[in-house]
Scaffold this motif. Structure first.
Motif, short mmCIF file in Angstrom:
data_model
loop_
_atom_site.label_atom_id
_atom_site.label_comp_id
_atom_site.label_asym_id
_atom_site.label_seq_id
_atom_site.Cartn_x
_atom_site.Cartn_y
_atom_site.Cartn_z
N HIS A 155 0.87 -1.18 0.00
CA HIS A 155 0.00 0.00 0.00
C HIS A 155 0.90 1.22 0.00
CE1 HIS A 155 0.82 0.47 4.30
NE2 HIS A 155 0.51 -0.80 4.44
N ALA A 156 0.32 2.38 0.02
CA ALA A 156 1.11 3.61 -0.12
C ALA A 156 2.22 3.72 0.93
CB ALA A 156 0.20 4.82 -0.03
N GLY A 157 1.97 3.26 2.14
CA GLY A 157 2.97 3.39 3.21
C GLY A 157 3.94 2.23 3.27
N ASN A 158 3.66 1.14 2.58
CA ASN A 158 4.53 -0.03 2.67
C ASN A 158 4.51 -0.79 1.35
OD1 ASN A 158 6.00 -2.25 3.35
ND2 ASN A 158 4.47 -3.14 4.69
N THR A 159 5.63 -0.81 0.68
CA THR A 159 5.71 -1.54 -0.59
C THR A 159 6.62 -2.76 -0.46
OG1 THR A 159 7.51 -0.12 -1.31
CG2 THR A 159 5.26 0.51 -1.97
N ARG A 160 7.06 -3.07 0.76
CA ARG A 160 7.94 -4.21 0.97
C ARG A 160 7.16 -5.52 0.87
NH1 ARG A 160 10.48 -3.46 6.64
NH2 ARG A 160 10.79 -5.67 6.28
N ALA A 161 7.72 -6.46 0.17
CA ALA A 161 7.12 -7.80 0.11
C ALA A 161 7.81 -8.73 1.11
CB ALA A 161 7.25 -8.37 -1.29
N HIS A 162 9.01 -8.38 1.54
CA HIS A 162 9.78 -9.23 2.44
C HIS A 162 9.86 -8.56 3.80
CE1 HIS A 162 10.81 -10.47 -1.57
NE2 HIS A 162 11.05 -11.65 -1.04
N HIS A 163 9.60 -9.34 4.83
CA HIS A 163 9.57 -8.82 6.19
C HIS A 163 10.40 -9.71 7.10
CE1 HIS A 163 6.22 -6.17 5.16
NE2 HIS A 163 5.68 -7.21 4.54
N GLY A 164 10.92 -9.13 8.14
CA GLY A 164 11.49 -9.91 9.22
C GLY A 164 10.42 -10.03 10.28
N VAL A 165 10.61 -10.94 11.20
CA VAL A 165 9.66 -11.08 12.31
C VAL A 165 9.58 -9.76 13.08
CG1 VAL A 165 9.23 -12.34 14.45
CG2 VAL A 165 10.07 -13.55 12.45
N ASP A 166 10.68 -9.00 13.07
CA ASP A 166 10.72 -7.73 13.79
C ASP A 166 9.73 -6.70 13.24
OD1 ASP A 166 12.39 -7.74 11.48
OD2 ASP A 166 13.33 -5.89 12.16
N ALA A 167 9.21 -6.92 12.03
CA ALA A 167 8.22 -5.99 11.48
C ALA A 167 6.87 -6.11 12.21
CB ALA A 167 8.02 -6.25 9.99
N PHE A 168 6.68 -7.19 12.95
CA PHE A 168 5.39 -7.44 13.58
C PHE A 168 5.44 -7.52 15.10
CE2 PHE A 168 5.50 -9.33 9.36
CZ PHE A 168 4.39 -8.72 8.78
N LEU A 169 6.64 -7.55 15.68
CA LEU A 169 6.78 -7.67 17.13
C LEU A 169 7.58 -6.50 17.67
CD1 LEU A 169 7.65 -11.47 17.28
CD2 LEU A 169 5.44 -10.42 17.72
N ASP A 170 7.47 -6.26 18.96
CA ASP A 170 8.15 -5.14 19.62
C ASP A 170 9.58 -5.56 19.99
OD1 ASP A 170 9.02 -3.01 21.08
OD2 ASP A 170 7.33 -2.99 22.48
N PHE A 171 10.51 -5.39 19.06
CA PHE A 171 11.88 -5.81 19.30
C PHE A 171 12.62 -4.87 20.25
CE2 PHE A 171 11.36 -9.28 16.77
CZ PHE A 171 12.53 -9.95 16.49
N ASP A 172 12.18 -3.63 20.37
CA ASP A 172 12.81 -2.73 21.34
C ASP A 172 12.60 -3.28 22.75
OD1 ASP A 172 13.76 -1.00 19.41
OD2 ASP A 172 11.97 0.27 19.47
N ALA A 173 11.39 -3.74 23.04
CA ALA A 173 11.11 -4.32 24.35
C ALA A 173 11.88 -5.63 24.53
CB ALA A 173 9.61 -4.55 24.53
N LEU A 174 11.93 -6.44 23.49
CA LEU A 174 12.63 -7.72 23.56
C LEU A 174 14.11 -7.51 23.84
CD1 LEU A 174 12.62 -10.81 23.20
CD2 LEU A 174 13.05 -10.42 20.77
N ARG A 175 14.71 -6.51 23.20
CA ARG A 175 16.14 -6.26 23.40
C ARG A 175 16.46 -5.81 24.83
NH1 ARG A 175 15.85 -4.65 17.72
NH2 ARG A 175 17.21 -6.07 16.59
N GLY A 176 15.45 -5.44 25.59
CA GLY A 176 15.67 -5.11 26.99
C GLY A 176 16.00 -6.34 27.82
N ALA A 177 15.63 -7.53 27.32
CA ALA A 177 15.86 -8.77 28.06
C ALA A 177 16.78 -9.74 27.34
CB ALA A 177 14.52 -9.45 28.33
N LEU A 178 16.96 -9.56 26.03
CA LEU A 178 17.68 -10.53 25.22
C LEU A 178 18.46 -9.82 24.13
CD1 LEU A 178 18.03 -13.55 24.30
CD2 LEU A 178 15.97 -13.22 22.91
N GLU A 179 19.70 -10.24 23.92
CA GLU A 179 20.46 -9.66 22.82
C GLU A 179 20.03 -10.32 21.51
OE1 GLU A 179 24.96 -8.54 21.34
OE2 GLU A 179 24.71 -9.68 23.19
N VAL A 180 19.62 -9.49 20.56
CA VAL A 180 19.17 -9.95 19.25
C VAL A 180 20.02 -9.25 18.21
CG1 VAL A 180 17.21 -10.14 17.68
CG2 VAL A 180 16.82 -10.17 20.15
N ILE A 181 20.61 -10.03 17.28
CA ILE A 181 21.45 -9.44 16.24
C ILE A 181 21.02 -9.93 14.87
CG2 ILE A 181 23.43 -9.13 17.79
CD1 ILE A 181 24.74 -11.56 16.44
#
Length: 163
Positions: A76-102
């Protein structure tokens, strides 16, 4: 009713936990995530399980390149990406408070000492990020062949338990 909810909730906001297994083996240990070809709910549940396992064992969680997720091509107008990471749908900022994600790129920088091999693998990761199915498969197969421990367990016969 509130006491039941408190007993059912397995986390608390701001709670931290240090893994008793973090001190075993090499100082920095990794766990890689491979989403399957299933729907979003299967991928989400697998990710949550792996995130908990990475946290419980004191490992760094390595995310794969973004990929097309079944039934989740959003254009759609705001998103033309067809490929996503799981991080596009989950709150990775909160997750990184407890777990190192790279990212896979950071993982390759940290672990692959040979410059030519690292360049080759980062090229595969880049092509995979841009939709390269063959590059994604080649990267996944290389990772499996060179892992310290291959996933040889039989999920219907074995389980992982922490006490």
């Amino acid at each position: 009713c509130s006491s039941i909810i408190e007993r059912m909730r397995y986390w608390s906001r701001g709670e931290t936990h240090a893994s008793p297994y973090a001190g075993y083996g090499p100082k920095r240990k990794y766990l890689t995530f491979e989403p399957d070809a299933g729907g979003w709910n299967n991928i989400r549940m697998a990710f949550e399980t792996l995130a908990v396992l990475a946290h419980a064992t004191g490992r760094v969680l390595v995310m794969p390149p973004p990929q097309r997720l079944y039934l989740l091509k959003v254009t759609h107008a705001g998103n033309t990406r067809a490929h996503h990471g799981v991080d596009a749908f989950l709150d990775f900022d909160a997750l990184r408070g407890a777990l190192e994600v790279i990212s896979i790129s950071q993982f390759l920088n940290e672990t692959i000492k040979n410059d030519n091999t690292r360049r080759h693998l980062k090229g595969l990761a880049e092509r995979a990020t841009n939709g390269g199915v063959i590059a994604r498969r080649q990267l996944r197969e290389w990772m499996r062949r060179h892992a310290d421990v291959e996933p040889r367990w039989a999920p219907l016969k074995e389980c992982v338990a922490f006490g």
